[in-house]
Scaffold this motif. Structure first.
Motif, short mmCIF file in Angstrom:
data_model
loop_
_atom_site.label_atom_id
_atom_site.label_comp_id
_atom_site.label_asym_id
_atom_site.label_seq_id
_atom_site.Cartn_x
_atom_site.Cartn_y
_atom_site.Cartn_z
N UNK A 59 0.64 -1.28 -0.09
CA UNK A 59 -0.01 -0.09 -0.06
C UNK A 59 0.88 1.25 0.01
N UNK A 60 2.05 1.25 0.34
CA UNK A 60 3.06 2.36 0.26
C UNK A 60 4.11 2.07 -0.77
N UNK A 61 3.75 1.31 -1.85
CA UNK A 61 4.69 0.91 -2.75
C UNK A 61 5.52 2.26 -3.59
N UNK A 62 4.31 3.36 -3.62
CA UNK A 62 4.71 4.49 -4.49
C UNK A 62 5.82 5.30 -3.71
N UNK A 63 6.22 4.88 -2.22
CA UNK A 63 7.29 5.56 -1.56
C UNK A 63 8.69 5.07 -1.59
N UNK A 64 8.79 3.61 -2.73
CA UNK A 64 9.98 3.03 -2.80
C UNK A 64 10.96 3.96 -3.05
N UNK A 65 11.19 4.92 -3.81
CA UNK A 65 12.23 5.78 -4.46
C UNK A 65 12.59 6.53 -3.31
N UNK A 66 11.47 7.11 -2.47
CA UNK A 66 11.74 8.29 -1.61
C UNK A 66 12.36 7.51 -0.22
N UNK A 67 12.09 6.46 -0.14
CA UNK A 67 12.60 5.30 1.15
C UNK A 67 13.79 4.96 0.67
N UNK A 68 14.10 4.57 -0.34
CA UNK A 68 15.57 4.30 -0.81
C UNK A 68 16.54 5.24 -0.36
N UNK A 69 16.01 6.41 -0.90
CA UNK A 69 16.76 7.76 -0.63
C UNK A 69 17.18 8.04 0.96
N UNK A 70 16.14 7.90 1.84
CA UNK A 70 16.22 8.24 3.07
C UNK A 70 16.93 7.02 3.81
N UNK A 71 16.94 5.98 3.25
CA UNK A 71 17.67 4.80 3.76
C UNK A 71 19.26 4.34 3.45
N UNK A 72 19.50 5.33 2.22
CA UNK A 72 20.81 5.18 1.45
C UNK A 72 21.95 5.15 2.47
N UNK A 73 22.17 6.18 3.28
CA UNK A 73 23.23 6.11 4.29
C UNK A 73 23.34 4.94 5.28
N UNK A 74 22.30 4.17 5.23
CA UNK A 74 22.39 2.96 6.34
C UNK A 74 23.11 1.90 5.69
N UNK A 75 22.88 1.90 4.21
CA UNK A 75 23.39 0.87 3.50
C UNK A 75 22.78 -0.54 3.63
N UNK A 76 21.59 -0.50 3.65
CA UNK A 76 20.90 -1.73 3.86
C UNK A 76 19.83 -1.86 2.84
N UNK A 77 19.33 -2.99 2.26
CA UNK A 77 18.61 -3.29 1.30
C UNK A 77 17.10 -2.99 1.63
N UNK A 78 16.34 -2.27 0.62
CA UNK A 78 14.85 -1.88 0.59
C UNK A 78 14.32 -2.61 -0.39
#
Length: 108
Positions: A59-78
């Motif tokens: 239901x929040x699939x549309x937030x994938x790119x934004x979430x990847x950007x927010x998580x990027x510095x943690x170097x974990x898969x999304x």
């Protein structure tokens, strides 16, 4: 212990699939912790809990790119939970796909 954290809007239905994934992990003696949270708390959870993987509910699939950007510095898969597996509440399939996601992420 690998922390697999699921995020959706309110963490209501996602908490059900998280519980089912945890049950499968426990049954197979896997050292995992699966929990669900509201996407509104993403940064706080990342800072405080240091998860090894972040999954989004369909239901929040549309937030994938934004979430990847927010998580990027943690170097974990999304990733995004498959909508069919989610609809069937198939904790085993979701967990297997998540383990593959984490293994493949380390290779890249």
């Amino acid at each position: 212990m690998k922390k697999i954290y699921l995020f959706c809007d309110q963490a209501m239905s996602t908490s059900i699939i998280a519980k089912k994934m945890q049950e499968v992990g426990d049954k197979h003696n896997l050292p995992i912790e699966v929990k669900a949270f509201s996407i509104k708390n993403l940064e706080k959870i990342l800072e405080e809990e240091n998860p090894n993987c972040v999954l989004l509910g369909p239901q929040v699939r549309h937030m994938l790119d934004d979430t990847r950007n927010r998580v990027e510095k943690y170097d974990i898969p999304v990733g995004v939970i498959d909508s069919v597996d989610y609809g069937m509440m198939d904790g085993e399939k979701v967990l297997k796909k998540t383990i593959l996601l984490m293994k493949n992420y380390k290779k890249s």
